[in-house]
Design an enzyme around this catalytic site. Structure first.
Site, PDB file in Angstrom:
ATOM      1  N   ASP A 236      -9.587  -3.592 -11.670  1.00  0.00           N
ATOM      2  CA  ASP A 236      -9.028  -4.658 -12.495  1.00  0.00           C
ATOM      3  C   ASP A 236     -10.023  -5.784 -12.695  1.00  0.00           C
ATOM      4  O   ASP A 236     -10.086  -6.370 -13.773  1.00  0.00           O
ATOM      5  CB  ASP A 236      -7.744  -5.207 -11.856  1.00  0.00           C
ATOM      6  CG  ASP A 236      -6.555  -4.335 -12.192  1.00  0.00           C
ATOM      7  OD1 ASP A 236      -6.446  -3.926 -13.363  1.00  0.00           O
ATOM      8  OD2 ASP A 236      -5.749  -4.040 -11.294  1.00  0.00           O
TER       9      ASP A 236
ATOM     10  N   GLU B   7      -8.789  -9.386  -7.816  1.00  0.00           N
ATOM     11  CA  GLU B   7      -8.948  -8.498  -8.969  1.00  0.00           C
ATOM     12  C   GLU B   7      -8.765  -9.233 -10.296  1.00  0.00           C
ATOM     13  O   GLU B   7      -8.763  -8.628 -11.352  1.00  0.00           O
ATOM     14  CB  GLU B   7      -7.986  -7.314  -8.861  1.00  0.00           C
ATOM     15  CG  GLU B   7      -6.551  -7.684  -8.612  1.00  0.00           C
ATOM     16  CD  GLU B   7      -5.631  -6.490  -8.360  1.00  0.00           C
ATOM     17  OE1 GLU B   7      -6.031  -5.352  -8.602  1.00  0.00           O
ATOM     18  OE2 GLU B   7      -4.498  -6.728  -7.908  1.00  0.00           O
TER      19      GLU B   7
HETATM   20  C1  PEP Z   1      -8.287  -2.225  -8.384  1.00  0.00           C
HETATM   21  O1  PEP Z   1      -7.827  -2.941  -9.275  1.00  0.00           O
HETATM   22  O2  PEP Z   1      -9.519  -2.060  -8.209  1.00  0.00           O
HETATM   23  C2  PEP Z   1      -7.399  -1.504  -7.472  1.00  0.00           C
HETATM   24  C3  PEP Z   1      -7.864  -0.824  -6.448  1.00  0.00           C
HETATM   25  O3  PEP Z   1      -6.093  -1.524  -7.752  1.00  0.00           O
HETATM   26  P1  PEP Z   1      -5.431  -0.545  -8.827  1.00  0.00           P
HETATM   27  O4  PEP Z   1      -6.454   0.470  -9.234  1.00  0.00           O
HETATM   28  O5  PEP Z   1      -4.248   0.040  -8.159  1.00  0.00           O
HETATM   29  O6  PEP Z   1      -5.086  -1.508  -9.924  1.00  0.00           O
HETATM   30 MG    MG Z   2      -5.720  -3.417  -9.344  1.00  0.00          MG
END
Ligand code: PEP
Ligand code: MG
Length: 592
Positions: A467, A443
């Site tokens: 992210d 990410e």
């Molecule tokens: C993401 O970053 O795509 C993810 C699934 O994690 P979060 O939304 O919890 O940051």
């Molecule tokens: Mg994330």
């Protein structure tokens, strides 16, 4: 009637009277009944007395430790506390405007702070910090008495819609949504954790409204549509009744929670794995009912409820993880270690009380600080407590451990060392633990660029597009001012996705996508075209994803994706996809 337009992030209608919560200053504003005025006034007085005692004590302690010069700060605060412009004004507001004491203190503070701003005197400017401290202390003392936002909201007996500047996921997770029918916020985007949680709780929500929290008067009637993003303030009675009728109808037509079993395959026979993202162990039944083939992402930090991670004991965590793993068994469960940052650590009470004055920068620290795996490595005791709990729970089903926010190979290696230590510590207690697949979230762009190197170190990848998009495009996913720039179809994002998949395939490890991108029908098809075949999403999106996959030809999408990857702009890509996929491929432009 006034109509505002925001980003509908969680489907459904909600009607009720507005309950305004200003979270940035943690104040909730609500109209009080005439017979409650006296109660609020005495709460204010008790908070004053308590604050006075505390300030005296702090003053004495600081004087003994550091001398009277420093202690003078608290003399100034004691004077402010007794100033009629603060508490006298707050009392007047309670009586005249019939608002709660906490809110009245905030209003009096704002007015007084504006006076300080107008005066060109550096000494008075300095005193503004003290003013904030005193008001913060008063509010803290009032809150201690009434309990937090959650307790306050328990007093409600009429349906309402929560209107806030921003709402943290931990607050949303704790509220009683039987009385609160939905929420709207100034801040936010589609991938905002609070939005993700609203969808999983089935609470209608509209976010990214910029200034709704200041435009709506407490108690005003409000109607929100979580599908269109419309927010109506003081709508005509007929519209409210129509919305209420629709809400009743929607309840009657809730889809039956029938477990759906069996593999999902594309039209041309490519097997696609659909798993669920969950935030709480209570989400497991919804995940099972959706036919999810496992939990692809369990955001473990939600179990902390916004509290400090060092308070979550190994035993408590173990039972929570075990519950999820056992209930899902034999289906796999991927638990992500805490994706939090240092702001969630407990701070000494004095620091917390002086917070607004001494820690504004720290509080505003961005989202790219000591977060995710970095936090775990910086706080090995907390990290190992979680790893021990996870290793123990692994004995009860099929568990995979995943590290968030990884940006280098070194971090993975360091985390593995701590994992080995956690295992050895359990061994020393006579607890044998099974081997557990270890994976990472991709990410952060540096992880995506080095995917082929990282793939040598781990057993699986999960791409967190929420992210990855924000860091690749330098667009804060929670900042509504740049939400139109958050674009999953940006060529840079698509190229990175291709690179991550290639890195994983080269080393023979599985790669899934767990960001919100996978729950958009058009983007899902494109991801399949990019060769991605494992997805994890909110349980409510799984049925849609299954249908989309079954209607999709992976070979055809691969040809389309190859062409998409040659195009230079989002508009060209979008236009080409609409042309190729027709109305079926249409999507509402993904709002963030
Ligand atoms: C993401 O970053 O795509 C993810 C699934 O994690 P979060 O939304 O919890 O940051
Ligand atoms: Mg994330």
């Amino acid at each position: 009637m006034e109509r505002l337009k925001g980003i509908g992030v969680s489907s459904g209608l909600a009607v009720g009277s507005a309950l305004v919560a200003i979270q940035r200053t943690q104040v909730i504003r609500f109209p009080i009944a005439p017979d409650r005025v006296a109660r609020e006034l005495s709460a204010l007085e008790r908070a004053r007395v308590r604050s006075h005692e505390q300030l005296q004590q702090i003053r004495e302690r600081i004087a003994a430790l550091k001398g009277s010069d420093l202690a003078a700060i608290f003399d100034a605060q004691l004077l402010i506390l007794e100033d009629p412009m603060l508490l006298g004004r707050a009392a007047a507001l309670i009586a005249e405007e019939r608002v709660n004491a906490e809110w009245a203190v905030q209003r009096a503070l704002d007015e007084l702070a504006a006076v300080f701003d107008d005066v060109q005197d550096p000494y008075l400017h300095e005193r503004k910090g003290d003013l904030h401290d005193v008001a913060g202390r008063l509010r803290m003392n009032m809150r201690g008495e009434k309990g937090g936002l959650r307790d306050l909201l328990q007093d409600l007996d009429t349906p309402c819609v929560l209107v806030a500047d921003e709402l943290t996921p931990s607050v949303v997770a704790q509220l009683d949504w039987t009385h609160i029918r939905g929420f709207v916020t100034d801040a936010g985007s589609r991938t905002y954790h609070t939005a993700i949680l609203a969808r999983s709780l089935g609470v209608p929500a509209v976010v990214g409204l910029h200034d709704v929290s200041t435009r709506v008067a407490p108690g005003a009637s409000i109607l929100i549509d979580g599908d269109t993003g419309d927010v109506l303030i003081d709508p005509p009675r007929a519209l409210q009744q129509e919305a209420e009728a629709k809400m009743r109808l929607a309840k009657l037509h809730l889809p039956a929670l029938v477990s759906w079993e069996g593999p999902t395959v594309t039209r041309d026979g490519v097997r696609v794995l659909l798993q669920a993202n969950i935030e709480r162990s209570d989400d497991v039944p919804a995940a099972l009912a959706s036919g999810a083939e496992g939990i692809g992402l369990y955001r473990s930090e939600f179990l902390l409820g916004g509290g400090p991670p060092d308070m979550a004991a190994e035993e408590e965590q173990y039972h929570e993880y075990r519950r999820v793993v056992e209930r899902m068994a034999p289906k796999p469960v991927t638990i992500r270690t805490f994706d939090i940052d240092e702001r969630q650590l407990a701070r000494p009470i004095l620091e917390a009380a002086l917070d607004t004055r001494w820690f504004p920068e720290h509080e505003r620290a961005g989202h790219a600080g000591l977060r995710g795996i970095r936090f775990g490595l910086a706080h090995p005791a907390i990290f190992k407590t979680q790893l021990r709990a996870l290793l123990r729970a692994a004995a009860f089903g099929s568990l995979r451990i995943m590290f968030p926010f990884v940006s280098s190979v070194q971090e993975v290696r360091a985390a593995r060392v701590l994992l080995a230590e956690a295992r050895a510590e359990l061994g020393a207690r006579g607890i044998a633990t099974p081997e557990v697949p270890i994976g990472i979230m991709i990410e952060v762009p540096s992880a995506a660029f080095t995917a082929s190197l990282l793939a040598r170190e781990v057993d699986f990848f999960t791409i967190g597009t929420n992210d990855l998009i924000q860091y690749t495009l330098a667009v804060d996913r929670t900042d509504e001012r740049v939400s139109d720039r958050y674009e999953p179809l940006h060529p840079a994002v698509l190229r990175l996705l291709r690179q991550v998949r290639r890195g994983a395939v080269m080393r023979g490890i599985p790669v899934a996508v767990c960001g919100e991108m996978a729950s958009d029908p058009l983007l899902l098809r494109l991801l399949v075209g990019c060769g991605l075949t494992e997805f994890s999403m909110t349980p409510g999106a799984i049925e849609m994803a299954r249908q989309v996959i079954q209607e999709t030809s992976a070979a055809e999408m691969a040809r389309i994706a190859a062409r998409v990857l040659t195009l230079g702009t989002v508009d060209e890509i979008e236009g080409f996809l609409f042309e190729m996929l027709g109305p079926l491929g249409q999507r509402e432009k993904v709002q963030t």
